[in-house]
Scaffold this active site. Structure first.
Site, PDB file in Angstrom:
ATOM      1  CB  CYS A  76      27.839-101.822  11.156  1.00  0.00           C
ATOM      2  SG  CYS A  76      29.053-100.611  11.672  1.00  0.00           S
ATOM      3  CG  HIS A 167      24.644 -98.900   9.110  1.00  0.00           C
ATOM      4  ND1 HIS A 167      24.122 -99.632  10.153  1.00  0.00           N
ATOM      5  CD2 HIS A 167      25.838 -98.430   9.534  1.00  0.00           C
ATOM      6  CE1 HIS A 167      24.960 -99.601  11.177  1.00  0.00           C
ATOM      7  NE2 HIS A 167      26.005 -98.871  10.819  1.00  0.00           N
ATOM      8  CD  GLU A 169      21.072-100.941   8.651  1.00  0.00           C
ATOM      9  OE1 GLU A 169      21.613-101.487   7.664  1.00  0.00           O
ATOM     10  OE2 GLU A 169      21.693-100.590   9.666  1.00  0.00           O
TER      11      GLU A 169
HETATM   12  N1  GLN Z   1      31.698 -99.386  16.366  1.00  0.00           N
HETATM   13  C1  GLN Z   1      30.756-100.451  16.519  1.00  0.00           C
HETATM   14  C2  GLN Z   1      31.429-101.730  17.034  1.00  0.00           C
HETATM   15  O1  GLN Z   1      32.610-101.791  17.049  1.00  0.00           O
HETATM   16  C3  GLN Z   1      30.008-100.716  15.238  1.00  0.00           C
HETATM   17  C4  GLN Z   1      29.247 -99.499  14.793  1.00  0.00           C
HETATM   18  C5  GLN Z   1      27.967 -99.759  14.091  1.00  0.00           C
HETATM   19  O2  GLN Z   1      27.412-100.863  14.133  1.00  0.00           O
HETATM   20  N2  GLN Z   1      27.420 -98.738  13.466  1.00  0.00           N
HETATM   21  O3  GLN Z   1      30.779-102.641  17.407  1.00  0.00           O
END
Ligand code: GLN
Length: 193
Positions: A76, A167, A169
């Site tokens: 992410c 994610h 994890e």
């Molecule tokens: N919205 C976050 C970003 O732009 C990422 C979200 C996340 O890691 N769950 O960095």
């Protein structure tokens, strides 16, 4: 083999738990010097703009040196940090993997979603947790796509770098982490198994 988890902000603890479950020695990386001690790095989810702030210029450069030469896995916000190009809004990426990503691409209303998608890893489909997820808008020819959501890659690999917009994890499925550990053991991207 020692795996570092970047522990500046975000859900680094969930990665630590997953790695410990897999019997791996984990180093929580809070200072750039700790990058010397590890064989591979995980950049967790969180806020990529906050990572950039906390790292500063010098920290970013040291991180970039690591992720462009050693096995790294980003989830992410971590995947955003690894990208070649970041938009919405634009911010710098380390360019460790040839992808263009759009932050918060699914809108802020839908904060989180759980979906099951086909996945190229052994075992097939996978439950994926998305939290304010980015979307991979473009992946270069050298990028291997291991899973997709609505036609967009969500799990990609190029050389020593693995990136997921979801994610892994946060579920009980250890396959993505095991794939990364295999990449670290091989010193590079290996077969799909
Ligand atoms: N919205 C976050 C970003 O732009 C990422 C979200 C996340 O890691 N769950 O960095």
């Amino acid at each position: 083999m020692k795996i570092g988890v970047l522990a500046l902000q975000g859900d680094f603890d969930a990665h630590r738990e997953m790695l410990e479950r897999l019997g791996v020695d984990v180093v929580m990386v809070r200072k750039p010097a700790q990058l010397q001690e590890i064989d591979g790095l995980i950049i967790p989810g969180g806020e990529s703009s906050t990572f950039l702030k906390l790292l500063g210029e010098a920290g970013f450069d040291e991180l970039k040196r690591f992720v462009t030469s050693k096995p790294t896995f980003g989830t992410c916000a971590g995947a955003i940090m690894l990208a070649r190009e970041v938009e919405n809004p634009a911010q710098k990426g380390t360019g460790a993997i040839d992808i263009r990503v759009r932050r918060n691409a699914y809108g802020r209303q839908i904060e989180s979603t759980i979906l099951t998608s086909e996945c190229e890893l052994p075992g097939g489909e996978m439950e994926m947790v998305y939290i304010r997820a980015p979307r991979i808008e473009e992946a270069g020819p050298g990028v291997e796509v291991l899973a997709k959501r609505d036609g967009h890659p969500v799990l990609v690999r190029q050389g020593k770098v693995l990136a997921a917009t979801f994610h892994p994890e946060l579920t009980g499925d250890t396959r993505v982490h095991e794939t990364f550990l295999k990449m670290v053991r091989n010193g590079a991207a290996g077969e799909k198994a």
